[in-house]
Write an enzyme that holds these catalytic residues in place. Structure first.
Site, PDB file in Angstrom:
ATOM      1  N   CYS A 331       0.783  -1.232   0.000  1.00 35.08           N
ATOM      2  CA  CYS A 331       0.000   0.000   0.000  1.00 35.08           C
ATOM      3  C   CYS A 331       0.819   1.289   0.000  1.00 35.08           C
ATOM      4  O   CYS A 331       0.514   2.182  -0.796  1.00 35.08           O
ATOM      5  CB  CYS A 331      -1.051   0.004   1.097  1.00 35.08           C
ATOM      6  SG  CYS A 331      -0.698  -1.011   2.507  1.00 35.08           S
ATOM      7  N   ARG A 360       7.977 -11.122   4.460  1.00 34.78           N
ATOM      8  CA  ARG A 360       7.634 -11.015   5.879  1.00 34.78           C
ATOM      9  C   ARG A 360       8.424 -12.045   6.665  1.00 34.78           C
ATOM     10  O   ARG A 360       8.493 -13.202   6.265  1.00 34.78           O
ATOM     11  CB  ARG A 360       6.130 -11.254   6.085  1.00 34.78           C
ATOM     12  CG  ARG A 360       5.286 -10.217   5.390  1.00 34.78           C
ATOM     13  CD  ARG A 360       3.815 -10.453   5.586  1.00 34.78           C
ATOM     14  NE  ARG A 360       3.053  -9.459   4.849  1.00 34.78           N
ATOM     15  CZ  ARG A 360       1.726  -9.435   4.764  1.00 34.78           C
ATOM     16  NH1 ARG A 360       1.016 -10.371   5.398  1.00 34.78           N
ATOM     17  NH2 ARG A 360       1.112  -8.507   4.088  1.00 34.78           N
ATOM     18  N   GLN A 378       1.092 -10.850  -3.512  1.00 35.00           N
ATOM     19  CA  GLN A 378      -0.317 -10.581  -3.236  1.00 35.00           C
ATOM     20  C   GLN A 378      -0.998 -10.076  -4.496  1.00 35.00           C
ATOM     21  O   GLN A 378      -0.416  -9.291  -5.240  1.00 35.00           O
ATOM     22  CB  GLN A 378      -0.427  -9.478  -2.178  1.00 35.00           C
ATOM     23  CG  GLN A 378      -0.055  -9.917  -0.796  1.00 35.00           C
ATOM     24  CD  GLN A 378      -0.191  -8.760   0.179  1.00 35.00           C
ATOM     25  OE1 GLN A 378       0.321  -7.685  -0.067  1.00 35.00           O
ATOM     26  NE2 GLN A 378      -0.874  -9.001   1.279  1.00 35.00           N
ATOM     27  N   HIS A 508      -8.607  -1.553   0.605  1.00 31.50           N
ATOM     28  CA  HIS A 508      -7.587  -2.533   0.216  1.00 31.50           C
ATOM     29  C   HIS A 508      -8.362  -3.782  -0.142  1.00 31.50           C
ATOM     30  O   HIS A 508      -9.338  -4.099   0.520  1.00 31.50           O
ATOM     31  CB  HIS A 508      -6.700  -2.968   1.382  1.00 31.50           C
ATOM     32  CG  HIS A 508      -5.965  -1.881   2.069  1.00 31.50           C
ATOM     33  ND1 HIS A 508      -4.632  -1.695   1.890  1.00 31.50           N
ATOM     34  CD2 HIS A 508      -6.371  -0.955   2.962  1.00 31.50           C
ATOM     35  CE1 HIS A 508      -4.233  -0.692   2.655  1.00 31.50           C
ATOM     36  NE2 HIS A 508      -5.267  -0.224   3.316  1.00 31.50           N
TER      37      HIS A 508
END
Length: 636
Positions: A331, A360, A378, A508
RNA sequence: GCCGAUGUAGCUCAGCUGGUAGAGCAGCUCAUUCGUAAUGAGCAGGUCAACGGUUCGAGUCCGUUCAUCGGCUCCA
């Protein structure tokens, strides 16, 4: 004499103090045995519970969820007795029901596989002896006395609110456990069970507390169901994407990069087809795409607020002695793109997608194949719109999700709406507006959904989608989240018709979630038999003998020209062996070619369901495959 | 990260109480040229996860590390 209302409107008059079990015998006759407990005026009670006055009763069997939970909870107590009788030093702690079965945590040195077998054997013995379950009520002092040797039970008793009835259950004449109940009337009814695994688990799930030994088990009312369950477990093992990933040569993992998948040729094809599909669907729906850097200044992560909530899971790197971080989310990058120019209200909604690779730092112990990795892509998107557009956008997003899941053969997802948590930012009216938009979106599409009060993110409410796979396992994939935080932090604006800057609403969303994980789910869902459009090897040609090699190569070229991924097995092996190999490698179409086919410019078609379909002219087959790909048909 | 289990050929696994590594499949070679789920013979393939220790001698026993696997919200 009290009057009892039973389902179907029938009434019975019975003696004061008669138990539910007596009533069951009287009113259900032969069926009484199936009852494990009863709803008495809406509360679940033991069958040994006496009836003192007028009430409404409905008996519960293990065919319904509450009955099954209770049955399995009793199974946990059965196991606890067996464990204590074999290991008198073990201290029982808690033994609840979980989605699949039950467990009980003991304070004891680790149990071995052999211990498990012994425990199971003792459980069978207990069941054959029978154990009527007797409920007793204790005062706080009595309870503290009764469980004085067990610090865990004492902790629980001390935490119980003053004035609450403390209860325990005596199994037969011996083992007594603190428990709210209710329980089955006699452990003898637990006829089919299996202890599945031992594992370490912390007292109260807190890693700073004592590590306990957890034993997992499952139970059913008859051995047939147990057998079916164990068969399903075996099937799941066969479909394990890690096993299929190796066998089908899709991906691998290496010590050199713990938690980072390596995609092989065939896996890359799946990955690329999936990406292309998502891109195509986004474009069709008016999305623009962007691609933002993997490494961004640490300041940005402070500004976005990720630092405060996420720093533990982030990787860091220095460039020119300046601090940077590897992105764990897309984002902030996307927001910088939005801010590169002024936006008019006429531009909105802006739907900006990104297939973004994020990293991550997951705990090493939780890594699991493609399901839990440290780097994944993603299918992210951010929608910027006005408050008035919010509901319409939500509707579009929900439709998008459901459409995608259908494409892969996942039936309608389970949907959950999470609302404002205690700890949150943003004003109440803005939360109200957004939550209402999510409700309205779901209602407009006439979808069933569950509301999780207070489970939203601190920055906004959300909708989550769980898909169910062919083994009825649940996977959380899609999510639609309203975000009140980012537009503020990044001072996002658009110019409205009044000529002044306004704050856009930001959403989102991800549909697949992580491409890696979704591919893992898809592999297990299909057992590796992927639909044609996404399958790495769509056709395999098998020439009967050497003299058919050149024809096979020619057909392969024709298919490839037509956009089909095809290979030829020219190995000097028997026909049967090569067919077997093609089946095991899950090529969608196995095309055998020999003299007859050469002569008629055809191929002899066999599919993965072991069906031989006979000869097809090459152009006909090609057209059929192209159509199957175009429509993304769910194939055999 | 924590607890437990596991780590032997590309894959699946055998190797008893310590005496110096074995099978099937896959691969390669040769024979075979086959009509719908395993043709036959031969060859090659291993610092037994890594490191350290005990021992005359370690795949086997002990320790450390690494990786993999099963778990670590479910509140009597």
């Amino acid at each position: 004499m009290p009057h009892v209302m039973l389902p179907g409107g029938s009434r019975e008059e019975i003696q004061v103090g008669s138990t539910l079990a007596q009533l069951a015998k009287h009113s259900l006759g032969k069926q009484a045995k199936a009852a494990v407990a009863a709803w008495m005026d809406g509360e679940l009670r033991d069958l040994s519970c006496p009836i003192e006055g007028d009430c409404t009763i409905r008996f519960v069997t293990i065919a319904e969820p509450e009955g099954l939970d209770l049955f399995r909870h009793s199974s946990a107590h059965l196991m606890a007795e067996a464990v204590i009788s074999l290991f008198p030093n073990a201290k029982p702690t808690i033994g609840p029901v979980v989605e699949e079965g039950f467990y009980y945590d003991f304070d004891h040195p680790p149990f071995t596989e052999e211990d498990l077998e012994r425990i199971e054997k003792r459980m069978r013995q207990i069941v054959s002896e029978g154990r009527p379950m007797r409920r007793i009520e204790l005062s706080r002092a009595e309870a503290l006395e009764q469980f004085k040797d067990n610090p865990y039970k004492l902790e629980m008793i001390r935490e119980m609110p003053e004035g609450e009835t403390i209860t325990a259950y005596i199994q037969g004449e011996g083992f007594t456990d603190l428990c709210r109940g209710p329980h089955v009337p006699d452990l003898a009814c637990i006829r089919a069970f299996k202890l599945l695994k031992v594992a370490g688990a912390y007292w109260r799930g807190d890693s700073s507390k004592q590590m306990l030994q957890r034993i997992y088990g499952i139970s059913f009312k008859n051995p047939k169901e147990l057998k079916a369950y164990l068969a399903a477990l075996e099937e799941a093992k066969q479909r394990d994407h890690r096993k299929l990933g190796r066998e089908l040569d899709l991906f691998s993992f290496h010590e050199e990069g713990q938690g980072f998948p390596f995609w092989h040729d065939k896996g890359t094809i799946i990955y690329d087809e999936l990406s292309a599909y998502i891109r195509q669907e986004c474009r069709r729906r008016g999305y623009i795409e962007c691609r933002t850097p993997m490494i961004l200044s640490r300041d940005l992560w402070h500004r976005s607020g990720h630092w405060d909530h996420y720093a533990d899971a982030m990787y860091f790197v220095d460039i020119d002695e300046k601090p940077y971080a590897i992105k764990p989310m897309n984002c902030p990058g996307g927001l910088l793109v939005y801010k590169t120019r002024l936006h008019s209200y006429r531009d909105l909604p802006i739907r900006q997608s990104e297939l973004g690779l994020v990293h991550r730092n997951e705990l090493s112990g939780v890594l699991h194949g493609l399901f839990r990795v440290r780097a994944f892509t993603q299918d992210d998107a951010h929608v910027f719109c006005t408050r008035q557009q919010l509901t319409d956008e939500v509707v579009k997003l929900i439709e998008f999700c459901i459409d995608v899941y259908r494409t892969f053969g996942f039936p309608d997802p389970e949907i959950k709406l999470s609302t404002k948590p205690e700890d949150h930012i943003g004003s109440d009216d803005v939360w109200e507006l957004a939550t209402q938009a999510l409700h309205e979106g779901l209602q407009r599409l006439e979808l069933d959904y569950k509301v999780d009060e207070g489970e939203g993110a601190f920055y906004g409410p959300k909708i989550d989608f769980d898909i169910l796979d062919s083994l009825r396992r649940r996977w959380q994939c899609g999510t639609i989240q309203v975000d009140f935080s980012m537009p503020e932090r990044f001072d996002l604006t658009y110019e409205a018709s009044d000529g002044r800057p306004h704050r856009p609403v930001m959403l989102h969303r991800a549909i697949l979630g992580s491409l890696e994980r979704f591919i893992g789910i898809l592999i297990e869902h299909t057992g590796g038999k992927l639909p044609l459009w996404i399958s790495p090897e769509q056709a395999r040609l098998i020439p009967i003998s050497e003299r058919h090699h050149s024809y096979a190569s020619q057909v392969r070229a024709e298919l490839e020209t037509g956009g089909i991924r095809a290979a030829v097995d020219m190995r000097d092996e028997t026909l049967g062996k090569r067919i077997r190999a093609a089946q095991l490698e899950k090529a969608n179409y196995i095309l055998v070619v020999g003299d007859k086919e050469v002569e008629s410019h055809s191929v002899n078609v066999r599919t993965r369901d072991n069906k031989v379909h006979g000869a097809y002219p090459v152009p006909d087959l090609l057209a059929q495959l192209q159509e199957e790909i175009r429509t993304r048909k769910l194939s055999v």
